[in-house]
Design a protein around this motif. Structure first.
Motif, short mmCIF file in Angstrom:
data_model
loop_
_atom_site.label_atom_id
_atom_site.label_comp_id
_atom_site.label_asym_id
_atom_site.label_seq_id
_atom_site.Cartn_x
_atom_site.Cartn_y
_atom_site.Cartn_z
N ALA A 113 -53.70 15.88 -58.77
CA ALA A 113 -52.68 16.02 -59.82
C ALA A 113 -53.15 15.43 -61.16
N PRO A 114 -53.63 14.17 -61.19
CA PRO A 114 -54.06 13.63 -62.49
C PRO A 114 -55.20 14.42 -63.12
N GLU A 115 -56.07 14.98 -62.28
CA GLU A 115 -57.19 15.78 -62.81
C GLU A 115 -56.66 17.05 -63.47
N LEU A 116 -55.72 17.73 -62.78
CA LEU A 116 -55.16 18.96 -63.34
C LEU A 116 -54.42 18.67 -64.64
N GLU A 117 -53.72 17.52 -64.66
CA GLU A 117 -53.00 17.15 -65.88
C GLU A 117 -53.96 17.03 -67.07
N GLY A 118 -55.22 16.71 -66.76
CA GLY A 118 -56.22 16.55 -67.80
C GLY A 118 -56.57 17.85 -68.50
N PHE A 119 -56.44 18.98 -67.82
CA PHE A 119 -56.84 20.22 -68.51
C PHE A 119 -55.80 21.35 -68.46
N MET A 120 -54.76 21.20 -67.64
CA MET A 120 -53.72 22.25 -67.62
C MET A 120 -52.57 21.79 -68.50
N ASP A 121 -52.32 22.51 -69.57
CA ASP A 121 -51.25 22.06 -70.47
C ASP A 121 -49.96 22.83 -70.21
N VAL A 122 -49.75 23.26 -68.94
CA VAL A 122 -48.49 23.90 -68.55
C VAL A 122 -47.99 23.19 -67.29
N PRO A 123 -46.68 23.34 -66.97
CA PRO A 123 -46.21 22.74 -65.72
C PRO A 123 -46.95 23.34 -64.53
N PHE A 124 -47.38 22.49 -63.59
CA PHE A 124 -48.00 23.04 -62.39
C PHE A 124 -47.39 22.39 -61.14
N HIS A 125 -47.46 23.12 -60.05
CA HIS A 125 -46.80 22.72 -58.81
C HIS A 125 -47.81 22.72 -57.68
N LEU A 126 -47.84 21.62 -56.93
CA LEU A 126 -48.75 21.52 -55.79
C LEU A 126 -47.91 21.61 -54.52
N ASP A 127 -48.44 22.26 -53.52
CA ASP A 127 -47.72 22.33 -52.25
C ASP A 127 -48.69 22.72 -51.15
N ASN A 128 -48.20 22.65 -49.93
CA ASN A 128 -48.97 23.14 -48.80
C ASN A 128 -49.12 24.66 -48.90
N GLU A 129 -50.29 25.17 -48.56
CA GLU A 129 -50.55 26.61 -48.72
C GLU A 129 -49.61 27.48 -47.88
N ALA A 130 -49.22 27.00 -46.69
CA ALA A 130 -48.34 27.81 -45.82
C ALA A 130 -46.96 27.95 -46.46
N ASN A 131 -46.52 26.90 -47.18
CA ASN A 131 -45.23 26.98 -47.88
C ASN A 131 -45.29 28.06 -48.95
N PHE A 132 -46.38 28.06 -49.71
CA PHE A 132 -46.50 29.06 -50.78
C PHE A 132 -46.69 30.47 -50.20
N ALA A 133 -47.40 30.58 -49.07
CA ALA A 133 -47.56 31.91 -48.45
C ALA A 133 -46.19 32.46 -48.05
N ALA A 134 -45.35 31.59 -47.48
CA ALA A 134 -44.00 32.02 -47.08
C ALA A 134 -43.20 32.44 -48.32
N TYR A 135 -43.35 31.68 -49.41
CA TYR A 135 -42.60 32.00 -50.62
C TYR A 135 -43.10 33.31 -51.24
N GLY A 136 -44.41 33.54 -51.12
CA GLY A 136 -44.97 34.81 -51.60
C GLY A 136 -44.37 36.00 -50.86
N GLU A 137 -44.30 35.90 -49.54
CA GLU A 137 -43.70 37.00 -48.76
C GLU A 137 -42.21 37.13 -49.09
N TYR A 138 -41.56 35.97 -49.29
CA TYR A 138 -40.12 35.97 -49.59
C TYR A 138 -39.84 36.69 -50.92
N ARG A 139 -40.67 36.44 -51.90
CA ARG A 139 -40.43 37.03 -53.22
C ARG A 139 -41.03 38.41 -53.41
N ALA A 140 -42.23 38.63 -52.82
CA ALA A 140 -42.96 39.86 -53.18
C ALA A 140 -43.47 40.64 -51.97
N GLY A 141 -43.14 40.20 -50.75
CA GLY A 141 -43.67 40.88 -49.57
C GLY A 141 -42.58 41.26 -48.57
N ALA A 142 -42.80 40.95 -47.31
CA ALA A 142 -41.90 41.39 -46.24
C ALA A 142 -40.51 40.74 -46.29
#
Ligand SMILES: [Zn+2]
Length: 315
Positions: A92-121
């Motif tokens: 997180a502190p490293e990303l804050e060093g070069f990403m000047d937009v809000p960013f979100h970290l999470d477990n990949e399986a959580n994001f995969a589920a959210y991807g299917e929820y929003r744009a898939g099955a």
């Protein structure tokens, strides 16, 4: 037009891309996952600069999915058997060093589920549970539009639900977990039980033999399928979700796995809950992770702009 970036750090590949506000993909690519934390951070910095250049408009937010046990409090991965490079990495502190937009970290399986929820099955539906079945089992839970993470961020480890008290030891320290009974390697072991093959076949080869009618190969999938059914019944009885989405490499054999899984799940769940739940094959494949990360970043921004709709809840 505004854009959102998603990154999905996997054990072997790092997938990433850009979506627009309607979650249409405008760019995507992948790179080999570096084997050290420093190299991974350098690569993320390079990819971020590339996306800024590629984007046809402003990138407003980003999401980054990480493999392993992700601590929400410490914003880092505590354990990652498949990707040691991210373990305890202060990302997180490293990303804050070069990403000047809000960013979100999470477990990949959580994001995969959210991807299917929003744009898939799961598109257009309510609550969803996604199981990604490969070498292990990843689980993501979306309840009422939000990722369910539990008290510390460790919810959704259905792969370690005990389904066979007599089962083999699992890398988590328990035995007979869902993921020791339903993984690709377990299907090969089921097939080899009581056989003498000098060179063990791959799971793909066992799948081919099953499709050609080899009874032992078919039975190997049937056994794994029944255990998968126990996992599905656990989800159905615990959460009464509207949809269960199944993805991952092992689901290439869905024609062999699903019939015994559904038969077992129907026997083991409350009828009403089972009848009210539909079971789908995942639609986004390996893109679910970065798509979900980008979708979550988009939705978090919308909630921030309309706090009344979000009822003041923390993200
Ligand atoms: Zn386990």
């Amino acid at each position: 037009m505004t854009y959102f970036a998603g990154f999905d750090v996997g054990g072997t590949r790092l997938k990433y891309g850009l979506v627009d506000a309607d979650l249409k993909r405008v760019h995507q690519n992948s790179r080999a996952t570096p084997d050290s934390g420093r190299a991974l951070l350098n690569l993320l910095r390079e990819l971020w600069s590339g996306l800024i250049r590629e984007a046809p408009g402003d990138i407003r937010a980003a999401g980054l999915g990480l493999p392993g046990l992700f601590s929400r409090r410490e914003r880092r991965v505590l354990q990652s058997p498949n990707c040691p490079a991210v373990e305890n990495l202060a990302i997180a502190p490293e990303l804050e060093g070069f990403m000047d937009v809000p960013f979100h970290l999470d477990n990949e399986a959580n994001f995969a589920a959210y991807g299917e929820y929003r744009a898939g099955a799961g598109r257009g539906g309510g609550s969803l549970v996604m199981l990604t079945i490969g070498t292990g089992i990843g689980t993501g839970i979306v309840l009422d539009g939000r990722i369910w993470r539990g008290a510390c961020g460790y919810a959704g480890e259905l792969g370690h639900a005990p389904v066979n008290p007599q089962g083999i030891p699992c890398r988590c320290g328990s035995r007979g977990c869902l993921e020791t009974e339903v993984s690709a390697s377990r299907i090969v072991e089921n097939y080899l039980a009581g056989r003498d093959e000098p060179e063990p076949p791959t799971a793909r080869e066992v799948h081919r033999r099953a499709e050609r009618g080899d009874p032992a190969a078919r039975e190997a999938f049937r056994t794994a399928g029944r255990f998968l059914g126990l996992g599905i019944a656990t989800v159905v009885n615990l959460l009464n979700p509207e949809r269960i989405v199944l993805g991952g490499g092992v689901m290439n054999a869905h024609d062999l796995l699903l019939p015994p899984a559904l038969e077992e799940a129907a026997l083991r769940s409350y009828r009403g809950a089972f009848d009210g739940c539909t079971i789908h094959k995942a639609e986004l494949g390996n893109d679910a992770g970065f798509m979900g990360a980008a979708a979550w970043a988009r939705d978090a921004l919308v909630r921030k702009r309309a706090p009344a709709a979000a009822k003041g809840e923390p993200e």
